[in-house]
Design a protein around this motif. Structure first.
Motif, PDB file in Angstrom:
ATOM      1  N   VAL A  51     -15.650  19.279 -17.903  1.00 49.94           N
ATOM      2  CA  VAL A  51     -15.521  19.046 -19.339  1.00 49.94           C
ATOM      3  C   VAL A  51     -14.129  18.511 -19.620  1.00 49.94           C
ATOM      4  O   VAL A  51     -13.123  19.121 -19.238  1.00 49.94           O
ATOM      5  CB  VAL A  51     -15.777  20.345 -20.138  1.00 49.94           C
ATOM      6  N   HIS A  52     -14.068  17.355 -20.278  1.00 49.24           N
ATOM      7  CA  HIS A  52     -12.791  16.689 -20.538  1.00 49.24           C
ATOM      8  C   HIS A  52     -12.635  16.462 -22.035  1.00 49.24           C
ATOM      9  O   HIS A  52     -13.554  15.991 -22.704  1.00 49.24           O
ATOM     10  CB  HIS A  52     -12.734  15.348 -19.801  1.00 49.24           C
ATOM     11  N   SER A  53     -11.461  16.800 -22.539  1.00 50.77           N
ATOM     12  CA  SER A  53     -11.205  16.657 -23.972  1.00 50.77           C
ATOM     13  C   SER A  53     -10.013  15.757 -24.210  1.00 50.77           C
ATOM     14  O   SER A  53      -9.287  15.376 -23.279  1.00 50.77           O
ATOM     15  CB  SER A  53     -10.970  18.039 -24.608  1.00 50.77           C
ATOM     16  N   SER A  54      -9.805  15.413 -25.451  1.00 48.29           N
ATOM     17  CA  SER A  54      -8.764  14.461 -25.826  1.00 48.29           C
ATOM     18  C   SER A  54      -7.393  14.898 -25.316  1.00 48.29           C
ATOM     19  O   SER A  54      -7.046  16.084 -25.361  1.00 48.29           O
ATOM     20  CB  SER A  54      -8.731  14.330 -27.354  1.00 48.29           C
ATOM     21  N   GLY A  55      -6.647  13.930 -24.820  1.00 46.39           N
ATOM     22  CA  GLY A  55      -5.303  14.199 -24.328  1.00 46.39           C
ATOM     23  C   GLY A  55      -5.227  14.384 -22.827  1.00 46.39           C
ATOM     24  O   GLY A  55      -4.133  14.429 -22.268  1.00 46.39           O
ATOM     25  N   ALA A  60      -9.104   9.995 -21.138  1.00 46.25           N
ATOM     26  CA  ALA A  60      -8.609   8.647 -21.437  1.00 46.25           C
ATOM     27  C   ALA A  60      -9.283   7.604 -20.541  1.00 46.25           C
ATOM     28  O   ALA A  60      -9.646   6.519 -21.005  1.00 46.25           O
ATOM     29  CB  ALA A  60      -7.091   8.599 -21.268  1.00 46.25           C
ATOM     30  N   ALA A  61      -9.455   7.949 -19.274  1.00 42.77           N
ATOM     31  CA  ALA A  61     -10.112   7.020 -18.358  1.00 42.77           C
ATOM     32  C   ALA A  61     -11.567   6.800 -18.769  1.00 42.77           C
ATOM     33  O   ALA A  61     -12.082   5.682 -18.689  1.00 42.77           O
ATOM     34  CB  ALA A  61     -10.035   7.562 -16.936  1.00 42.77           C
ATOM     35  N   PHE A  62     -12.213   7.850 -19.224  1.00 44.26           N
ATOM     36  CA  PHE A  62     -13.592   7.730 -19.685  1.00 44.26           C
ATOM     37  C   PHE A  62     -13.687   6.779 -20.871  1.00 44.26           C
ATOM     38  O   PHE A  62     -14.526   5.874 -20.904  1.00 44.26           O
ATOM     39  CB  PHE A  62     -14.131   9.103 -20.076  1.00 44.26           C
TER      40      PHE A  62
END
Length: 510
Positions: A51-55, A60-62
């Motif tokens: 799970v990846h969130s802002s920052g 960013a790569a996504f």
């Protein structure tokens, strides 16, 4: 998902060188920041590295990996990258539990905002589902939905096999196949959706089904062109076909506009007579570049046979450059991909007409007439792409119980794709209006001339076009019945609002 910008702009190269679900209300409520905060938090507890969130760098790569700038500019609350069907099930159950809006990404090659990226919602990125494996007898390829077509073809090449799939390297397996999927080999075997033996699908309840003509014939039918309205496909089991060493013949001829009438005459003749050699495939494109209009013709042949005679009429027209030759299927998709750059603003539009030389000429005339006023937009590269839905392709659509597209014509059809690229948001309105004008004017003329066909191809449609109703009343009603059976609460209609819905276009979803 969509391919024809690269097809249209190949002249550019030629010229420039499991959670538990609580009961939910049948009326799905809109997402809020709180609901998606809850969804992302719950998923992060179970799958902290996925799970990846802002920052974060991975987030960013996504965001930078989408084809169109409009998609990249609509950031989700978080991105979840599952690696198995049970993990996709967990995401669906979580979205239902929290009422968080979501989107599903395969290759991320749609043009408009929200198509496969959920603004302030949950984006389920399927790129971790990247299996490519053959059955014991090599007749079926098990393809994870997160693959691109280049990855699929490259993996199958050592086995001297291919599947019916996309024509641009970076396009994802999922969107292209559930929307129809035109292939270099479609005159031989039909569209991608006509060559799926089995779908692995996560339904709205989180159940994982194996869907084929025997197990779930109604859902199998609906997935063949019905788009993302019935579940999340996590694996496609595709029929394989021999392609020794992955080799075929193909490339691009680029022309000046002086020869437009000859090109369109050859295009029409090809569409009327291609059944004599179904190994052949063809795309004709007109584009504005470098202050002038130019034409290109992409020629492909399913065997490594140089200069097939079926293309003689195109070869006889004086060309600027000829890139045709014997190549691998994977490398041909890379050539198309090179002229299909990421990071620009994009719009796609589509229409279908009965095949007719005068109709084709009128389409090109109106394309030029409506493009001229917007040709000063910064970085604009507009293309008008014509293909033939051949009688061979139409006949393949009835196999395995038939697909959902509703194409019943006994005559070949022109499939139009308008594909415009540009740089600045300030030009959005006038460019979209120009495309809308082209569609409106050409469709009206086709009705006047008795050449109209209602069908809209999902993979080329704009967010303003009503795709699924264009399949015809009977097919539309069947699709609604299937959705009510497998998704009675309308999860994929309400919690996944961004792509083509059963009763509305994406623009009206937001």
């Amino acid at each position: 998902m969509v391919l024809s910008v690269s097809l249209a702009l190949s002249l550019r190269l030629a010229l420039l060188s499991a959670l538990r679900v609580r009961a939910v209300d049948p009326i799905i409520r809109p997402a809020s920041n709180h609901s998606c905060f809850s969804a992302c938090s719950l998923l992060a507890e179970r799958f902290p590295s996925q799970v990846h969130s802002s920052g974060t760098p991975l987030y960013a790569a996504f965001e930078g990996s989408f084809w169109s700038l409009q998609q990249a500019e609509t950031p989700p609350y978080c991105v979840f990258r599952p690696e198995s069907a049970p993990e996709v099930s967990a995401a669906i159950r979580t979205a239902r539990q929290t009422q968080c809006l979501f989107a599903v990404r395969s290759g991320g090659h749609a043009a408009f905002s929200g198509a496969s990226n959920a603004p302030n919602g949950l984006t389920i990125d399927l790129r971790g589902l990247n299996e490519v494996a053959l059955s014991d007898d090599n007749t079926i390829a098990h393809i994870g939905t997160g693959n691109t077509w280049y990855e699929v073809y490259s993996t199958l090449q050592p086995s001297n096999l291919a599947v019916i799939g996309g024509r641009v390297a970076a396009i994802g397996v999922g969107g292209l196949t559930t929307g129809g999927g035109i292939s270099f080999f479609s005159n031989l075997h039909g569209w991608a959706c006509d060559n799926v033996q089995n779908y692995e699908v996560v339904t709205a309840s989180g159940d994982i089904l194996q869907v084929n003509i025997s197990s779930c014939p109604d859902l199998y039918y609906a997935l063949r062109g019905g788009g993302p309205n019935f579940g999340i496909v996590t694996r496609f089991d595709l029929f394989t076909y021999p392609l020794p060493q992955g080799l075929m013949w193909g490339g691009t001829l680029a022309y000046l506009m002086n020869y437009s009438s000859s090109i369109l005459a050859a295009f029409t003749d090809f569409g009327m007579n291609v059944q004599s050699d179904p190994n052949a495939a063809l795309i004709v494109a007109y584009a504005y570049y470098g202050g002038q209009y130019l034409a290109s013709v992409d020629l492909e042949y399913a065997k490594p046979s140089a200069d097939p005679t079926i293309f003689n009429s195109f070869k006889a027209i004086p060309w600027l450059q000829d890139s045709t030759g014997i190549k691998t299927l994977a490398n041909i998709t890379l050539e198309f991909n090179a002229s299909n750059p990421s990071g620009l603003r994009e719009t796609y539009w589509t229409a279908t007409y009965q095949l007719n030389y005068t109709m084709a000429s009128y389409i090109i005339d109106i394309f030029i007439e409506e493009t001229n006023p917007v040709a000063n937009a910064t970085g604009i590269l507009p293309a008008c792409v014509l293909q033939v839905i051949t009688t061979d392709q139409l006949s393949q659509m009835s196999k395995y119980g038939g697909n959902a597209l509703g194409l019943s014509s006994t005559q070949p059809l022109i499939l139009l794709n308008l594909a415009y690229m540009w740089e600045n948001v300030e030009d959005d309105k006038r460019i979209i209006q120009a495309c809308q004008n082209i569609i409106k004017r050409t469709v009206a003329k086709s009705r006047e001339w008795g050449l109209a066909e209602d069908y809209l191809y999902m993979n080329y449609a704009s967010q303003f076009q009503d795709v699924v109703p264009s399949y015809g009343k009977e097919n539309h009603e069947k699709l609604l019945d299937v959705a009510r059976k497998y998704d009675p609460e309308g999860v994929f209609q309400k919690l996944q609002p961004g792509y083509f819905k059963l009763n509305r276009n994406p623009k009206s979803s937001r």
